[in-house]
Design an enzyme around this catalytic site. Structure first.
Site, PDB file in Angstrom:
ATOM      1  N   TYR A 136       0.868  -1.181   0.000  1.00  0.00           N
ATOM      2  CA  TYR A 136       0.000   0.000   0.000  1.00  0.00           C
ATOM      3  C   TYR A 136       0.906   1.232   0.000  1.00  0.00           C
ATOM      4  O   TYR A 136       2.092   1.140  -0.333  1.00  0.00           O
ATOM      5  CB  TYR A 136      -0.899  -0.121   1.253  1.00  0.00           C
ATOM      6  CG  TYR A 136      -2.052   0.825   1.319  1.00  0.00           C
ATOM      7  CD1 TYR A 136      -2.975   0.910   0.276  1.00  0.00           C
ATOM      8  CD2 TYR A 136      -2.248   1.643   2.436  1.00  0.00           C
ATOM      9  CE1 TYR A 136      -4.045   1.785   0.348  1.00  0.00           C
ATOM     10  CE2 TYR A 136      -3.320   2.515   2.512  1.00  0.00           C
ATOM     11  CZ  TYR A 136      -4.209   2.581   1.462  1.00  0.00           C
ATOM     12  OH  TYR A 136      -5.272   3.453   1.543  1.00  0.00           O
ATOM     13  N   ARG A 189      -6.180  10.529 -10.664  1.00  0.00           N
ATOM     14  CA  ARG A 189      -5.565  11.190  -9.495  1.00  0.00           C
ATOM     15  C   ARG A 189      -5.063  10.087  -8.574  1.00  0.00           C
ATOM     16  O   ARG A 189      -5.697   9.730  -7.605  1.00  0.00           O
ATOM     17  CB  ARG A 189      -6.612  12.068  -8.803  1.00  0.00           C
ATOM     18  CG  ARG A 189      -6.098  13.088  -7.861  1.00  0.00           C
ATOM     19  CD  ARG A 189      -5.626  12.507  -6.507  1.00  0.00           C
ATOM     20  NE  ARG A 189      -6.680  12.240  -5.553  1.00  0.00           N
ATOM     21  CZ  ARG A 189      -6.683  11.182  -4.718  1.00  0.00           C
ATOM     22  NH1 ARG A 189      -5.717  10.274  -4.745  1.00  0.00           N
ATOM     23  NH2 ARG A 189      -7.664  11.011  -3.876  1.00  0.00           N
ATOM     24  N   LYS A 207      -5.833  -1.895  -2.771  1.00  0.00           N
ATOM     25  CA  LYS A 207      -6.986  -1.660  -1.878  1.00  0.00           C
ATOM     26  C   LYS A 207      -7.715  -2.975  -1.611  1.00  0.00           C
ATOM     27  O   LYS A 207      -8.146  -3.247  -0.489  1.00  0.00           O
ATOM     28  CB  LYS A 207      -7.953  -0.661  -2.510  1.00  0.00           C
ATOM     29  CG  LYS A 207      -7.402   0.749  -2.623  1.00  0.00           C
ATOM     30  CD  LYS A 207      -7.696   1.595  -1.384  1.00  0.00           C
ATOM     31  CE  LYS A 207      -7.035   2.966  -1.482  1.00  0.00           C
ATOM     32  NZ  LYS A 207      -7.215   3.793  -0.295  1.00  0.00           N
ATOM     33  N   GLU A 279     -12.223   4.943  -6.547  1.00  0.00           N
ATOM     34  CA  GLU A 279     -10.913   5.238  -5.964  1.00  0.00           C
ATOM     35  C   GLU A 279     -10.086   6.085  -6.912  1.00  0.00           C
ATOM     36  O   GLU A 279      -9.917   5.730  -8.094  1.00  0.00           O
ATOM     37  CB  GLU A 279     -10.185   3.910  -5.677  1.00  0.00           C
ATOM     38  CG  GLU A 279      -8.984   4.044  -4.793  1.00  0.00           C
ATOM     39  CD  GLU A 279      -9.330   4.406  -3.339  1.00  0.00           C
ATOM     40  OE1 GLU A 279     -10.173   3.737  -2.735  1.00  0.00           O
ATOM     41  OE2 GLU A 279      -8.730   5.364  -2.833  1.00  0.00           O
ATOM     42  N   ASP A 280      -9.556   7.166  -6.403  1.00  0.00           N
ATOM     43  CA  ASP A 280      -8.577   7.984  -7.119  1.00  0.00           C
ATOM     44  C   ASP A 280      -9.042   8.469  -8.491  1.00  0.00           C
ATOM     45  O   ASP A 280      -8.272   8.492  -9.459  1.00  0.00           O
ATOM     46  CB  ASP A 280      -7.223   7.249  -7.186  1.00  0.00           C
ATOM     47  CG  ASP A 280      -6.576   7.166  -5.796  1.00  0.00           C
ATOM     48  OD1 ASP A 280      -7.244   7.518  -4.805  1.00  0.00           O
ATOM     49  OD2 ASP A 280      -5.406   6.753  -5.707  1.00  0.00           O
ATOM     50  N   ASP A 302     -14.064   6.262  -1.645  1.00  0.00           N
ATOM     51  CA  ASP A 302     -13.102   6.133  -0.560  1.00  0.00           C
ATOM     52  C   ASP A 302     -12.404   7.456  -0.249  1.00  0.00           C
ATOM     53  O   ASP A 302     -12.170   7.793   0.911  1.00  0.00           O
ATOM     54  CB  ASP A 302     -12.077   5.075  -0.988  1.00  0.00           C
ATOM     55  CG  ASP A 302     -11.144   4.687   0.126  1.00  0.00           C
ATOM     56  OD1 ASP A 302     -11.578   4.682   1.288  1.00  0.00           O
ATOM     57  OD2 ASP A 302      -9.979   4.372  -0.171  1.00  0.00           O
ATOM     58  N   ASP A 303     -12.071   8.213  -1.299  1.00  0.00           N
ATOM     59  CA  ASP A 303     -11.309   9.447  -1.094  1.00  0.00           C
ATOM     60  C   ASP A 303     -12.158  10.530  -0.431  1.00  0.00           C
ATOM     61  O   ASP A 303     -11.645  11.309   0.372  1.00  0.00           O
ATOM     62  CB  ASP A 303     -10.748   9.940  -2.440  1.00  0.00           C
ATOM     63  CG  ASP A 303      -9.863   8.881  -3.052  1.00  0.00           C
ATOM     64  OD1 ASP A 303      -8.853   8.537  -2.432  1.00  0.00           O
ATOM     65  OD2 ASP A 303     -10.210   8.342  -4.131  1.00  0.00           O
ATOM     66  N   ASN A 444      -0.593  11.655   0.270  1.00  0.00           N
ATOM     67  CA  ASN A 444       0.189  10.452  -0.046  1.00  0.00           C
ATOM     68  C   ASN A 444       0.837  10.585  -1.411  1.00  0.00           C
ATOM     69  O   ASN A 444       0.330  11.326  -2.251  1.00  0.00           O
ATOM     70  CB  ASN A 444      -0.737   9.230  -0.064  1.00  0.00           C
ATOM     71  CG  ASN A 444      -1.362   8.980   1.286  1.00  0.00           C
ATOM     72  OD1 ASN A 444      -0.701   9.026   2.300  1.00  0.00           O
ATOM     73  ND2 ASN A 444      -2.664   8.723   1.296  1.00  0.00           N
TER      74      ASN A 444
HETATM   75  N1  LIG Z   1      -4.751   9.855   4.085  1.00  0.00           N
HETATM   76  C1  LIG Z   1      -5.713   9.408   3.342  1.00  0.00           C
HETATM   77  O1  LIG Z   1      -6.411   8.451   3.682  1.00  0.00           O
HETATM   78  C2  LIG Z   1      -6.028  10.071   2.048  1.00  0.00           C
HETATM   79  C3  LIG Z   1      -5.160  10.959   1.503  1.00  0.00           C
HETATM   80  N2  LIG Z   1      -5.451  11.567   0.316  1.00  0.00           N
HETATM   81  C4  LIG Z   1      -4.444  12.438  -0.258  1.00  0.00           C
HETATM   82  O2  LIG Z   1      -4.902  13.756  -0.282  1.00  0.00           O
HETATM   83  C5  LIG Z   1      -4.328  14.432  -1.390  1.00  0.00           C
HETATM   84  C6  LIG Z   1      -5.429  15.175  -2.110  1.00  0.00           C
HETATM   85  O3  LIG Z   1      -6.387  14.280  -2.607  1.00  0.00           O
HETATM   86  P1  LIG Z   1      -7.772  14.821  -3.171  1.00  0.00           P
HETATM   87  O4  LIG Z   1      -8.452  15.666  -2.192  1.00  0.00           O
HETATM   88  O5  LIG Z   1      -8.497  13.668  -3.705  1.00  0.00           O
HETATM   89  O6  LIG Z   1      -7.239  15.700  -4.383  1.00  0.00           O
HETATM   90  P2  LIG Z   1      -7.984  16.874  -5.133  1.00  0.00           P
HETATM   91  O7  LIG Z   1      -7.275  17.061  -6.391  1.00  0.00           O
HETATM   92  O8  LIG Z   1      -9.436  16.638  -5.146  1.00  0.00           O
HETATM   93  O9  LIG Z   1      -7.730  18.160  -4.184  1.00  0.00           O
HETATM   94  C7  LIG Z   1      -6.497  18.768  -4.022  1.00  0.00           C
HETATM   95  C8  LIG Z   1      -6.713  20.133  -3.413  1.00  0.00           C
HETATM   96  O10 LIG Z   1      -5.467  20.682  -3.060  1.00  0.00           O
HETATM   97  C9  LIG Z   1      -5.383  22.003  -3.567  1.00  0.00           C
HETATM   98  N3  LIG Z   1      -4.003  22.363  -3.836  1.00  0.00           N
HETATM   99  C10 LIG Z   1      -3.169  21.872  -4.764  1.00  0.00           C
HETATM  100  N4  LIG Z   1      -1.978  22.489  -4.682  1.00  0.00           N
HETATM  101  C11 LIG Z   1      -2.052  23.369  -3.675  1.00  0.00           C
HETATM  102  C12 LIG Z   1      -1.165  24.281  -3.098  1.00  0.00           C
HETATM  103  N5  LIG Z   1       0.088  24.404  -3.552  1.00  0.00           N
HETATM  104  N6  LIG Z   1      -1.593  25.046  -2.082  1.00  0.00           N
HETATM  105  C13 LIG Z   1      -2.840  24.928  -1.632  1.00  0.00           C
HETATM  106  N7  LIG Z   1      -3.742  24.060  -2.124  1.00  0.00           N
HETATM  107  C14 LIG Z   1      -3.345  23.295  -3.135  1.00  0.00           C
HETATM  108  C15 LIG Z   1      -6.215  21.987  -4.826  1.00  0.00           C
HETATM  109  O11 LIG Z   1      -6.554  23.327  -5.125  1.00  0.00           O
HETATM  110  P3  LIG Z   1      -7.469  23.742  -6.394  1.00  0.00           P
HETATM  111  O12 LIG Z   1      -8.820  23.228  -6.060  1.00  0.00           O
HETATM  112  O13 LIG Z   1      -7.392  25.224  -6.395  1.00  0.00           O
HETATM  113  O14 LIG Z   1      -6.870  23.081  -7.577  1.00  0.00           O
HETATM  114  C16 LIG Z   1      -7.383  21.126  -4.357  1.00  0.00           C
HETATM  115  O15 LIG Z   1      -8.323  21.899  -3.671  1.00  0.00           O
HETATM  116  C17 LIG Z   1      -3.619  13.366  -2.215  1.00  0.00           C
HETATM  117  O16 LIG Z   1      -2.241  13.449  -1.968  1.00  0.00           O
HETATM  118  C18 LIG Z   1      -4.131  12.060  -1.679  1.00  0.00           C
HETATM  119  O17 LIG Z   1      -3.163  11.058  -1.717  1.00  0.00           O
HETATM  120  C19 LIG Z   1      -6.624  11.356  -0.345  1.00  0.00           C
HETATM  121  C20 LIG Z   1      -7.524  10.457   0.159  1.00  0.00           C
HETATM  122  C21 LIG Z   1      -7.268   9.711   1.369  1.00  0.00           C
HETATM  123  C1  LIG Z   2      -5.258   6.784   0.696  1.00  0.00           C
HETATM  124  C2  LIG Z   2      -5.916   7.196  -0.513  1.00  0.00           C
HETATM  125  O1  LIG Z   2      -6.990   6.713  -0.820  1.00  0.00           O
HETATM  126  C3  LIG Z   2      -5.303   8.181  -1.349  1.00  0.00           C
HETATM  127  O2  LIG Z   2      -4.274   8.738  -0.997  1.00  0.00           O
HETATM  128  O3  LIG Z   2      -5.867   8.441  -2.412  1.00  0.00           O
HETATM  129 MG   LIG Z   3      -7.495   7.053  -2.828  1.00  0.00          MG
END
Ligand SMILES: NC(=O)C1=CN([C@@H]2O[C@H](COP(=O)(O)OP(=O)(O)OC[C@H]3O[C@@H](n4cnc5c(N)ncnc54)[C@H](OP(=O)(O)O)[C@@H]3O)[C@@H](O)[C@H]2O)C=CC1
Ligand SMILES: CC(=O)C(=O)O
Ligand SMILES: [Mg+2]
Length: 588
Positions: A136, A189, A207, A279-280, A302-303, A444
């Protein structure tokens, strides 16, 4: 009830493989929910002899007994020694530990899964804290980036634009029929690594390995799927080893038509109770797909949802260390996408339930920063719809540090996908305002984490409560050992999905996410709190998953969306009794 048990239980004791050489045994029959599900173009052969050794589901390698070697034509095909599963496990762990490079360990694990499925799961379950970072995050991220080069045998099902109009036919090519959980990605993503196209397949595969190891869903009931609509990743498009469609991503109607055909085919082939975990996907599709299918299918993103539930659990647990109730805290997010707004919404819902205040009110304690700065009302017109509820009245603020100073959060959560954005100044500002700042760097893989555990602890002079999406090692500071938490949705989705499956639930409801959060938080003990932990150790994950599954199922029964009747009296015991265990079975 019996039929439910039959579907879930794995027949631990004796399996009859006593068919003639090359004989055919229809292993599906009794598991099929409907007659229709049993119609596929072919049946599966459970082999003897040489083929048995190459069938990962049944192969036991050197652990075949003398009697089994006689009965199944294995004499001479194996060296004389008879091993035990425990000894095989010891040997494999020794061999995996010899690799220095995590990706080599990943490849070794995948090869094991292809060779001997039960041994793979035994290793993963018994050594979960050591092997989770391999199968993972973070290693799976690197595996996806290099998937084209390390690709040997296809895993899961690939559905590309080429299969448009034939998706049902493609589903029927999959050798297992009694599928209960699908994890699907379109690769746009992948973690915080961006668009990896078809190579995102590593994610559904990983997963689902956790669905089995952590949640107890049978491996044969799991189906990883990648939908390939192209990629906008130029590097991959120019990579001669790229395994996907060599074209730009299809968008708009073409994209949604393919996804709709997929969702329709899935329900037609597997019935109403098949769980589809998105997912993603990129956020421009993820929210829309979830909204579109959550009323007609058993879907879970999941996200958005799993992440929300795991973070809420950590917040509930952290109150013991931070003090106050959830409604007393102020939350600031860096990142306002799937994870950020998903978590924000669930926090607002939880506070609303606890205080009887409307969600519109409870959202006001939650602030988000995106790539353009703090989300404020002045930006409302130009915001994507999932951000609009967070556009509170405030002056424009351009960067995170100024947002921290303006909002004065007690909790800082990173969901930006951009590494090292929680700078020293940001963490110091959090520490100057809070006795115990809660800092979650959720992005991540490790390279994208907003800060490291070491940074959070040192910059806050040991006062931060810290959790991250990918694991960080324990850290000693001023002669005290700090154990960072892993706030990753993998605490939630295996138990959550298992709860849905075991109760025959047909729709996901937000109250089930809240129930899962409460269940996870309830597993944090005084002993954990004493070490500064807000999540229980992964070593206990099967027990944790059984509790989550039971809470989710209980909520589903309460809401009237669980179809498995009558409701088992003790849902935790029921969950435990239904979980897949990877111990070898004896063959007649
Ligand atoms: N720990 C866990 O279980 C999980 C972790 N994650 C992680 O979270 C991260 C984001 O995922 P997700 O929400 O799906 O992605 P999205 O693409 O949906 O969202 C990313 C967000 O970050 C913003 N962003 C990007 N660059 C910057 C920056 N330099 N400064 C400020 N804001 C910024 C984007 O802004 P804008 O909207 O303006 O483009 C957007 O709002 C990934 O790395 C993923 O691996 C996700 C799911 C689960
Ligand atoms: C953990 C997870 O689902 C992610 O980083 O997208
Ligand atoms: Mg994910």
């Amino acid at each position: 009830m019996e039929s439910a048990l039959k579907e879930q239980r794995d027949g631990e004791s004796v399996v009859d493989l006593s068919t003639p050489v090359g004989g055919v045994e229809d292993v599906y029959g009794e598991d099929c929910a409907t007659e229709d599900q049993c119609i596929t173009p072919w049946t599966i052969a459970v082999s003897s002899g040489y083929n048995l050794l190459r069938d990962p589901r049944y192969n036991k390698g050197l652990a075949f007994t003398e009697r089994e070697r006689d009965a199944h034509y294995l004499r001479g095909l194996l060296p004389p020694v008879i091993s035990t599963q425990e000894l095989q496990e010891k040997k494999l762990m020794q061999s995996i530990r010899q690799y220095d490079v995590p990706l080599h360990k990943y490849v070794a694990m995948m090869e094991l899964e292809e060779r001997n499925e039960r041994l793979f799961y035994k290793l993963l379950i018994d050594n979960v804290e050591e092997l989770l970072p391999i199968v993972y995050t973070p290693t799976v991220g690197e595996a996806c980036q290099k998937y084209g080069s390390i690709f040997k045998r296809p895993q899961g099902l690939y559905i590309s634009l080429k299969e448009k109009g034939r998706i049902l036919e493609v589903l029927k090519n999959w050798p297992e029929r009694s599928i209960q959980v699908i994890v699907v990605t379109d690769g746009e993503r992948i973690l915080g690594l961006g668009d990896l196209g078809c190579q995102g397949m590593g994610i559904p595969v990983g997963k689902l390995a956790l669905y089995t190891a952590l949640g107890g869903v049978r491996p044969s009931a799991c189906l990883p799927i990648t939908i390939d609509v192209g990629t906008n990743n130029e590097k991959l498009l120019n990579d001669e080893f790229y395994i996907g469609l060599r074209q730009k991503r299809a968008t708009g109607q073409e994209y949604y038509d393919l996804l709709h055909e997929f969702m329709t085919a899935v329900k037609q082939n597997y019935g109403e109770k098949i769980l589809v975990q998105f997912e993603d996907f990129a956020n421009h599709n993820a929210f829309e797909l979830l909204a579109k299918y959550r009323t007609t299918h058993l879907v879970f993103n999941d996200d958005i949802q799993g992440t929300a539930s795991v973070v809420l659990a950590g917040l509930i647990a952290s109150l013991k260390l931070l003090g106050g109730a959830l409604c007393d805290h102020t939350f600031l997010f860096l990142g306002a996408g799937e994870a950020g707004t998903g978590i924000a919404e669930l926090i607002a819902l939880e506070i609303s339930k606890k205080t009887n205040a409307p969600v519109e009110e409870t959202r006001k304690r939650i602030w988000l920063v995106d790539s353009k700065g703090l989300i404020v009302s002045g930006r409302k017109e130009t915001l994507q719809s999932f951000k609009k509820p967070w556009a509170h009245e405030h002056e424009p603020v351009n960067n995170l540090l100024d947002a921290v100073k303006a909002v004065k959060p007690t909790v800082l959560i990173g969901t930006s996908g951009v590494g090292r954005t929680f700078t020293k100044e940001v963490v110091e500002a959090m520490a100057s305002m809070n006795e115990r700042p809660l800092i979650m760097a959720l992005s991540n893989p490790t390279s994208q984490a907003e800060c490291t555990a070491e940074e959070a602890y040192t910059w806050s002079e040991g006062r931060a409560v810290f959790a991250s999406g990918s694991p960080f090692p324990s850290f000693e500071y001023n002669e005290k050992l700090y154990i960072p938490g892993q706030a990753n949705n993998c605490y939630i989705f295996p138990g959550f999905g298992f709860g849905l499956v075991m109760s025959g639930t047909i729709r996901v409801h937000d109250d089930m996410l809240l129930a899962a959060s409460e269940a996870l938080a309830s597993q944090v003990t005084e002993e954990h709190y004493a070490k500064g932990m807000i999540y229980p150790p992964f070593a206990d994950i099967r027990k944790i998953s059984a509790h989550i599954a039971a809470s989710v199922a209980a909520k589903a029964y309460e809401l009237g969306v669980a179809t498995r009747l009558p409701r088992p009296a003790d849902l935790v015991k029921y969950a435990e009794s239904c979980m897949y265990t990877p111990n070898y079975r004896s063959y007649r």
